[in-house]
Design a protein around this motif. Structure first.
Motif, PDB file in Angstrom:
ATOM      1  N   ALA A 178      -4.170   4.111  -3.239  1.00  0.00           N
ATOM      2  CA  ALA A 178      -5.661   3.478  -3.228  1.00  0.00           C
ATOM      3  C   ALA A 178      -6.026   2.601  -4.115  1.00  0.00           C
ATOM      4  O   ALA A 178      -6.841   1.918  -3.757  1.00  0.00           O
ATOM      5  CB  ALA A 178      -6.478   4.749  -2.859  1.00  0.00           C
ATOM      6  N   LEU A 179      -5.667   2.619  -5.055  1.00  0.00           N
ATOM      7  CA  LEU A 179      -6.071   1.956  -6.246  1.00  0.00           C
ATOM      8  C   LEU A 179      -5.424   0.388  -6.170  1.00  0.00           C
ATOM      9  O   LEU A 179      -5.814  -0.513  -6.362  1.00  0.00           O
ATOM     10  CB  LEU A 179      -4.907   2.744  -7.930  1.00  0.00           C
ATOM     11  N   MET A 180      -4.032   0.177  -5.619  1.00  0.00           N
ATOM     12  CA  MET A 180      -3.390  -0.969  -5.724  1.00  0.00           C
ATOM     13  C   MET A 180      -4.263  -1.049  -4.071  1.00  0.00           C
ATOM     14  O   MET A 180      -4.077  -2.671  -3.799  1.00  0.00           O
ATOM     15  CB  MET A 180      -1.624  -0.508  -4.322  1.00  0.00           C
ATOM     16  N   HIS A 181      -5.547  -0.761  -3.229  1.00  0.00           N
ATOM     17  CA  HIS A 181      -5.547  -1.835  -2.432  1.00  0.00           C
ATOM     18  C   HIS A 181      -6.167  -2.998  -1.819  1.00  0.00           C
ATOM     19  O   HIS A 181      -5.355  -4.041  -1.505  1.00  0.00           O
ATOM     20  CB  HIS A 181      -7.420  -0.906  -1.679  1.00  0.00           C
ATOM     21  N   GLU A 182      -6.878  -3.283  -3.140  1.00  0.00           N
ATOM     22  CA  GLU A 182      -7.160  -4.948  -3.600  1.00  0.00           C
ATOM     23  C   GLU A 182      -5.695  -6.011  -3.759  1.00  0.00           C
ATOM     24  O   GLU A 182      -5.949  -7.205  -2.513  1.00  0.00           O
ATOM     25  CB  GLU A 182      -7.947  -5.101  -4.520  1.00  0.00           C
ATOM     26  N   LEU A 183      -5.161  -5.845  -4.685  1.00  0.00           N
ATOM     27  CA  LEU A 183      -3.079  -5.935  -4.339  1.00  0.00           C
ATOM     28  C   LEU A 183      -2.364  -6.161  -3.390  1.00  0.00           C
ATOM     29  O   LEU A 183      -1.740  -6.998  -3.088  1.00  0.00           O
ATOM     30  CB  LEU A 183      -2.694  -5.781  -5.468  1.00  0.00           C
ATOM     31  N   LEU A 184      -2.504  -4.908  -2.324  1.00  0.00           N
ATOM     32  CA  LEU A 184      -2.252  -5.072  -0.970  1.00  0.00           C
ATOM     33  C   LEU A 184      -3.055  -6.006  -0.224  1.00  0.00           C
ATOM     34  O   LEU A 184      -1.292  -6.703   0.635  1.00  0.00           O
ATOM     35  CB  LEU A 184      -2.109  -3.525  -0.444  1.00  0.00           C
ATOM     36  N   TYR A 185      -3.452  -6.026  -0.176  1.00  0.00           N
ATOM     37  CA  TYR A 185      -3.746  -7.597   0.516  1.00  0.00           C
ATOM     38  C   TYR A 185      -3.703  -9.122  -0.146  1.00  0.00           C
ATOM     39  O   TYR A 185      -3.141 -10.069   0.764  1.00  0.00           O
ATOM     40  CB  TYR A 185      -6.603  -7.448   0.685  1.00  0.00           C
ATOM     41  N   TRP A 186      -3.380  -9.350  -1.369  1.00  0.00           N
ATOM     42  CA  TRP A 186      -2.959 -10.566  -2.280  1.00  0.00           C
ATOM     43  C   TRP A 186      -1.507 -10.547  -1.660  1.00  0.00           C
ATOM     44  O   TRP A 186      -0.938 -12.007  -1.564  1.00  0.00           O
ATOM     45  CB  TRP A 186      -2.922 -10.157  -3.567  1.00  0.00           C
ATOM     46  N   ALA A 187      -1.116  -9.322  -2.027  1.00  0.00           N
ATOM     47  CA  ALA A 187       0.518  -9.354  -1.520  1.00  0.00           C
ATOM     48  C   ALA A 187       0.994 -10.101  -0.095  1.00  0.00           C
ATOM     49  O   ALA A 187       1.906 -10.775   0.388  1.00  0.00           O
ATOM     50  CB  ALA A 187       1.432  -8.501  -1.349  1.00  0.00           C
ATOM     51  N   ALA A 188       0.500  -8.968   0.960  1.00  0.00           N
ATOM     52  CA  ALA A 188       0.391  -9.230   2.467  1.00  0.00           C
ATOM     53  C   ALA A 188      -0.239 -11.012   2.421  1.00  0.00           C
ATOM     54  O   ALA A 188       0.552 -11.905   3.375  1.00  0.00           O
ATOM     55  CB  ALA A 188      -0.258  -8.441   2.996  1.00  0.00           C
ATOM     56  N   ALA A 189      -1.114 -11.747   2.082  1.00  0.00           N
ATOM     57  CA  ALA A 189      -1.708 -12.749   2.735  1.00  0.00           C
ATOM     58  C   ALA A 189      -0.861 -14.012   1.546  1.00  0.00           C
ATOM     59  O   ALA A 189      -0.832 -15.013   2.390  1.00  0.00           O
ATOM     60  CB  ALA A 189      -3.474 -12.607   1.878  1.00  0.00           C
ATOM     61  N   SER A 190      -0.061 -13.660   0.263  1.00  0.00           N
ATOM     62  CA  SER A 190       0.695 -14.561   0.358  1.00  0.00           C
ATOM     63  C   SER A 190       2.333 -14.273   0.940  1.00  0.00           C
ATOM     64  O   SER A 190       2.836 -15.265   0.338  1.00  0.00           O
ATOM     65  CB  SER A 190       1.159 -14.144  -1.268  1.00  0.00           C
ATOM     66  N   TRP A 212       0.059  -5.468   5.323  1.00  0.00           N
ATOM     67  CA  TRP A 212       1.469  -4.167   5.368  1.00  0.00           C
ATOM     68  C   TRP A 212       1.992  -4.242   6.828  1.00  0.00           C
ATOM     69  O   TRP A 212       1.392  -3.545   7.782  1.00  0.00           O
ATOM     70  CB  TRP A 212       1.872  -3.608   4.717  1.00  0.00           C
ATOM     71  N   LEU A 213       3.475  -4.283   6.898  1.00  0.00           N
ATOM     72  CA  LEU A 213       3.889  -3.320   8.094  1.00  0.00           C
ATOM     73  C   LEU A 213       3.885  -1.626   7.703  1.00  0.00           C
ATOM     74  O   LEU A 213       4.332  -1.794   6.334  1.00  0.00           O
ATOM     75  CB  LEU A 213       5.461  -4.092   8.372  1.00  0.00           C
ATOM     76  N   GLN A 214       3.769  -1.234   8.592  1.00  0.00           N
ATOM     77  CA  GLN A 214       4.497   0.804   7.633  1.00  0.00           C
ATOM     78  C   GLN A 214       4.636   1.375   9.126  1.00  0.00           C
ATOM     79  O   GLN A 214       5.181   1.139  10.590  1.00  0.00           O
ATOM     80  CB  GLN A 214       3.066   1.298   8.465  1.00  0.00           C
ATOM     81  N   ILE A 215       5.917   1.372   8.430  1.00  0.00           N
ATOM     82  CA  ILE A 215       7.484   2.336   9.103  1.00  0.00           C
ATOM     83  C   ILE A 215       7.171   3.242   8.315  1.00  0.00           C
ATOM     84  O   ILE A 215       6.755   3.919   7.531  1.00  0.00           O
ATOM     85  CB  ILE A 215       8.182   1.374   9.212  1.00  0.00           C
TER      86      ILE A 215
END
Lengths: 305, 397
Positions: B86-98, B132-135
């Motif tokens: 949950a703390l990563m949330h914003e950066l997850l978006y940065w990673a995926a959009a990059s 992100w892909l989720q498996i």
């Protein structure tokens, strides 16, 4: 290097950038990049420099620039450095953060502390214009006592400016310095010196902001020089645990050589609501601070706790 | 040739990461993921792990370091859980959009308050739309095998997206089972070094100075922002067929498969289908066996790939069923179980008469027994037959 004419003639911050007229940050950035040179990767968190670099598909930088999340520039920087090291591409490359005061003093302090503790091989530049200027002049923990901002709009900020330098010093950086955009030779020399060291290095730059500080854009250099000459913004560096005043600040240990703080405050609309009492509080704070700087200058032993 | 070891899910993950020739690892400890970080750092100190490890001061910085390192063309890995995710949330978006092919293990755990370190899927499902892909895995062996497949999938030029590999806290992470390790030569053949050798990703390079991520104005170049988002969607959809191909290749080399996007049990002649994710599937298999003896025609499906959602497969398998019973180990207050809504959306366009029943089960690690599920199926089935409607079922309390 002693003269401004000896500064590198190559330009890395290109003409046509999107900074406001009289922007102290753009002035500092220009000289910093000249000192850093071509082999430099810049990490920029949210802030004025997100705009200064220009709108896609244009860019005002001739170096690689990685825009980062607001709070994470120092951690992005760690990642880029580790990645380059893993690929054996880190030799002779500077990876630096160029962050505003909000991204340094406030939201990015944790990532900054983490990178400093890990002694990451980086130079962190804090471009301090003493408020959230990019979002329209909101108060930050770098905003000084009494300054008007859009979130301290009527009587000015009631708290003093956070002492970020002491916080960074506690991490024992290999190199730490303060600078202003109005004394570019001092700034340029400090960047050249920082480049020679490895490990975590921090340079804190005061960047006057005409719209945010409410002064005419022709006074940027005057005001940044006054910040130094009044003793409000001491120029110094800490190298291998030794504290040294630098440039124009060298002579300011004698209180008689320090200009009255009112000359600095009076030029800026943001200080227009200061009372006489508050001005004398600020003057006393500066004098007390210089006593401490005198102590540090003469200190023979270890600077850190 | 193959070595079999008794490993917890966490140690199985660490073994797989070690074998994947990861360049940079950055992670922050959080229960129940902690052992992954501990195992990897011990391997590093013992000199048997080549990766560079950065001990960061938070999950946000873990993801930020991964992003920075991935921008230089490295293979990077991190692991987290619950609050950390949950703390990563914003950066997850940065990673995926990059479009960075980062692989992360999320050990599923409930979110506080009150503090709860046990299994629940709400943490990763909250991140279902960040790109992100989720498996989701259901055994230690599957987790181990999936790590290699996730790197391969993430790094495909037609995908280039980060992958989140989810496994149930404690039920997988801390449960020791035999895990068959794969010979390093087979791994090296399946997962060659260096993610970008076959792609043209323009990573950070001082000789090719680029500015990454500066402002795109809706007035001057707004369509490009729109285009990048569409491309990310397209890449997500590409990953569905690519994941099938990757699993086939893995199956040929290693001899293990787990279904494709879905895993299923006794589904072909079933009237009632139980759908779940993670280890709950194992309980639904028991339920199927119990109920089949009593004459119910029940089958079970396990969603392995949740993002992108396998709509077509769900449609194909569920179209002619009487009832689809969805077990959700998560809760979106105001909506109910998240998985059941995805299933409803998938089946809606078929305009079938299949009844979709949602049960929220085992939140905060509460045990869900075969008996619980069996009773639920019977009650729900009777209600359907008697045309009695009701909302969400709760297993238990």
């Amino acid at each position: 290097m002693n003269k401004i004419l000896e500064i590198c003639l190559d330009e890395f911050l290109l003409p046509g950038h999107a900074a406001c007229a009289g922007c102290g940050a753009a002035l500092a950035l220009r000289h910093i990049l000249k000192a850093l040179g071509k082999n430099t990767i810049i990490i920029i968190p949210a802030g004025c420099s997100s705009i200064i670099q220009g709108v896609y598909p244009k860019t005002a930088f001739s170096n690689p620039v990685l825009n980062s999340a607001f709070d994470s520039a120092a951690a992005y920087c760690s990642g880029v450095i580790e990645g380059l090291k893993a690929k054996n591409k880190f030799k002779n490359i500077n990876v630096v953060v160029w962050a505003g005061d909000g991204a340094t003093f406030d939201i990015g302090l944790q990532a900054l502390s983490g990178a400093a503790e890990r002694n990451t091989d980086m130079i962190y530049f804090c471009d301090d214009n003493e408020a959230y200027m990019n979002t329209g002049i909101q108060s930050s923990s770098a905003t000084p006592l009494g300054a008007l901002t859009t979130t301290t709009p009527l009587i000015g900020k009631r708290e003093r400016k956070k002492d970020i330098i002491s916080i960074i010093l506690a991490h024992e950086p290999t190199y730490l310095a303060t600078a202003v955009s109005g004394y570019p030779v001092d700034l340029y020399n400090k960047v050249l010196k920082a480049k020679k060291y490895s490990g975590f290095r921090f340079i804190h730059i005061l960047s006057p902001c005409p719209p945010g500080w409410r002064f005419d854009s022709k006074y940027t250099v005057t005001i940044s020089k006054l910040a130094v000459d009044t003793g409000m913004w001491p120029l110094f560096e800490v190298v291998e645990s030794k504290f040294n005043l630098t440039g124009p600040s060298l002579k300011l240990l004698n209180p008689k050589n320090r200009k009255n703080i009112e000359t600095y405050l009076a030029l800026q609309g943001r200080f227009s609501k200061l009372t006489k009492t508050e001005i004398s509080i600020i003057q006393k704070f500066i004098d007390a601070r210089w006593e401490q700087l005198k102590y540090l200058t003469n200190l023979k032993g270890r600077l850190f706790l | 040739m193959c070595e079999i070891r008794i490993l917890t899910g966490n140690y199985a993950v660490a073994e797989a990461v070690k074998q994947s020739n990861v360049d940079v690892i950055a992670a922050y400890p959080i229960t129940p993921q902690t052992q992954i970080v501990e195992a990897l750092t011990s391997m590093k100190e013992a000199g048997i792990l080549k990766s560079r490890i950065i001990r960061v001061e938070s999950e946000r910085s873990a993801m930020a370091v991964c992003i920075g390192a991935a921008f230089t063309g490295c293979r990077v890995y991190t692991a987290t859980s619950s609050q950390g995710l949950a703390l990563m949330h914003e950066l997850l978006y940065w990673a995926a959009a990059s479009r960075l092919p980062i692989v992360m293990t999320n050990v599923n755990r409930a979110l506080a308050p009150p503090w709860n370190i046990w299994v629940e899927h709400t943490d990763s499902l909250l991140e279902r739309d960040v790109g992100w892909l989720q498996i989701y895995a259901s055994s230690n062996q599957e987790v181990y095998d999936l790590i290699f497949q996730c790197f391969k999938l993430a790094e495909l030029p037609t995908v280039q997206l980060p992958v989140m590999l989810c496994m149930d806290g404690f039920l997988i992470s801390h449960t020791a089972t035999p895990v068959e390790l794969i010979d390093q030569r087979i791994i090296d053949e399946f997962l060659p070094d260096s993610p970008y050798t076959t792609s043209n990703y323009p990573f950070l390079d001082i000789n090719k100075p680029l500015t990454y991520g500066n402002v795109i104005s809706p007035v001057t170049n707004g369509k490009l922002y729109f285009k990048y988002r569409r491309l990310a969607h397209k890449a997500m959809l590409n990953s569905l067929s690519k994941f099938k191909i990757i699993q086939e290749e893995f199956g040929r080399l290693v001899g293990r498969t787990y279904g494709e996007l879905l895993d299923s049990y006794k589904i072909s002649d079933a009237d009632i289908v139980l759908i779940s994710m993670g280890t709950l599937f194992n309980q639904t298999i028991n339920t199927v066996n119990v109920l089949r003896k009593e004459g119910y025609k029940v089958g079970a499906i396990r969603i392995r790939v949740f993002r992108p959602f396998p709509c077509k497969e769900i449609q194909r398998l569920c179209k002619y069923k009487q009832a689809v019973l969805v077990l959700d180990r998560n809760l979106a207050p105001g909506i109910g179980g998240i998985l059941s809504w995805e299933i409803k959306s998938s089946l809606f366009e078929l305009k079938t008469d299949v009844k979709i029943i949602s049960a929220v089960a085992g939140l905060g690690g509460v045990e869900v027994t075969t008996n619980d599920i069996t009773n639920f199926v019977k009650t729900a089935y009777n209600n359907i037959k008697n045309k009695k409607c009701r909302g969400i079922y709760w297993i238990s309390p």
